[in-house]
Design an enzyme around this catalytic site. Structure first.
Site, PDB file in Angstrom:
ATOM      1  CE  LYS A  18      42.259 -39.995 -85.441  1.00 21.69           C
ATOM      2  NZ  LYS A  18      42.028 -39.340 -83.541  1.00 21.69           N
TER       3      LYS A  18
ATOM      4  CD  GLU B 271      44.005 -36.684 -82.352  1.00 21.07           C
ATOM      5  OE1 GLU B 271      44.407 -37.369 -81.543  1.00 21.07           O
ATOM      6  OE2 GLU B 271      42.944 -37.378 -83.442  1.00 21.07           O
TER       7      GLU B 271
ATOM      8  CB  CYS C 140      44.354 -40.378 -81.960  1.00 22.09           C
ATOM      9  SG  CYS C 140      44.054 -40.693 -80.311  1.00 22.09           S
TER      10      CYS C 140
END
Ligand code: ACM
Length: 266
Positions: A109, A38, A142
């Site tokens: 995300k 990321e 993540c």
């Protein structure tokens, strides 16, 4: 198919240097699909909205996607990486999937972590799966690891492989949950985490490395060091990710009883 993870140590704001350092870790290795962390090109710890805006790039025409496409073209491979995406309606924490011919897909995300909630818009599109050759690849980023719905959604969409750019800061947590996500969904999972530290907003963050590729029974196929920039690639067998059987009479997906679940109780 060979899948690789690149574990880099970006210096905040040094985009060109960070891209070159990350990609050079693959020298001497081969993979059909490389996964990078990321925000691998910018660093993670933004201090204010103006700084985020300065480092964000449009994913169709930005320099980082251009550099990744050049890498994929030179190495005849695909790559997944995280970057701050400048979109017309704001800035997203995005993962791009690129190949020799350009950008193939992106994922914004959905589960933002800590200060990301201040600096980024939450992902506004459902999880989706993209074909890379014969493989069906599901993108997540993540902190999505902590929500089993992320990996489960991708598995139900047919993902063989979860690709997971990360900046994990809680020691051992994401590495453990991704072993479980792979096991419970019968998929491969490739987490590319960064190493090193940043202390840009009065709070030092230490990134935990241990990037890994996990197999469909939760077996760790490769795990990198907690603190060194490095890369590794392993062979994966898509047929193993398509066989969801656990015992002669149990199937990891078909045995679900969704009508009895309370995923979103009123
Ligand atoms: C994280 O989602 N970067 C912890």
């Amino acid at each position: 198919m060979r899948v690789g993870v690149i574990q880099s140590d970006p210096v905040f704001g040094e985009r060109q240097r960070n891209v070159e350092a990350a990609l050079s870790l693959t020298e001497g290795l081969t993979a059909d699909l490389w996964v990078l962390p990321e925000f691998f090109a910018t660093g993670y710890q933004f201090v204010d909205a103006a700084e985020v805006a300065r480092h964000a790039e449009p994913i169709q025409s930005g320099p980082t996607v251009r550099d990744l496409v050049a890498f994929c073209s030179a190495r005849a491979c695909f790559a997944v990486a995280g970057l701050p995406e400048a979109a017309p309606d704001g800035i997203y924490n995005t993962a791009v999937l690129v190949g020799p011919d350009g950008l193939l897909a992106s994922y914004r995300k959905i589960h933002l972590f800590a200060l990301e909630k201040v600096f980024f818009r939450p992902g506004d599109r459902p999880f989706s799966v993209v074909r890379v050759g014969d493989a069906r690849v599901g993108l997540m980023i993540c902190f999505d690891h902590l929500f089993p719905e992320s990996a489960r959604s991708l598995a139900l969409l047919g993902a063989d492989l979860l690709v997971h750019p990360a900046n994990l800061v809680l020691p051992g947590v994401g590495q453990k949950t991704m072993v479980v996500r792979a096991l419970e969904n019968g998929v491969y999972a490739a987490t590319a985490n960064r190493v090193g530290s940043e202390a840009r907003s009065g709070k030092e963050l230490h990134y935990t490395g241990e990037s890994q590729v996990v197999g469909p029974r939760g077996e760790v196929l490769v795990r990198l060091s907690p603190d060194r920039p490095e890369a590794a690639a392993v062979e994966i067998d898509l047929a193993r990710a398509r066989d969801k059987s656990l015992t002669a009479s149990n199937d990891k997906l078909a045995d679900r009883r969704p009508h009895l679940y309370h995923l979103d109780p009123a």
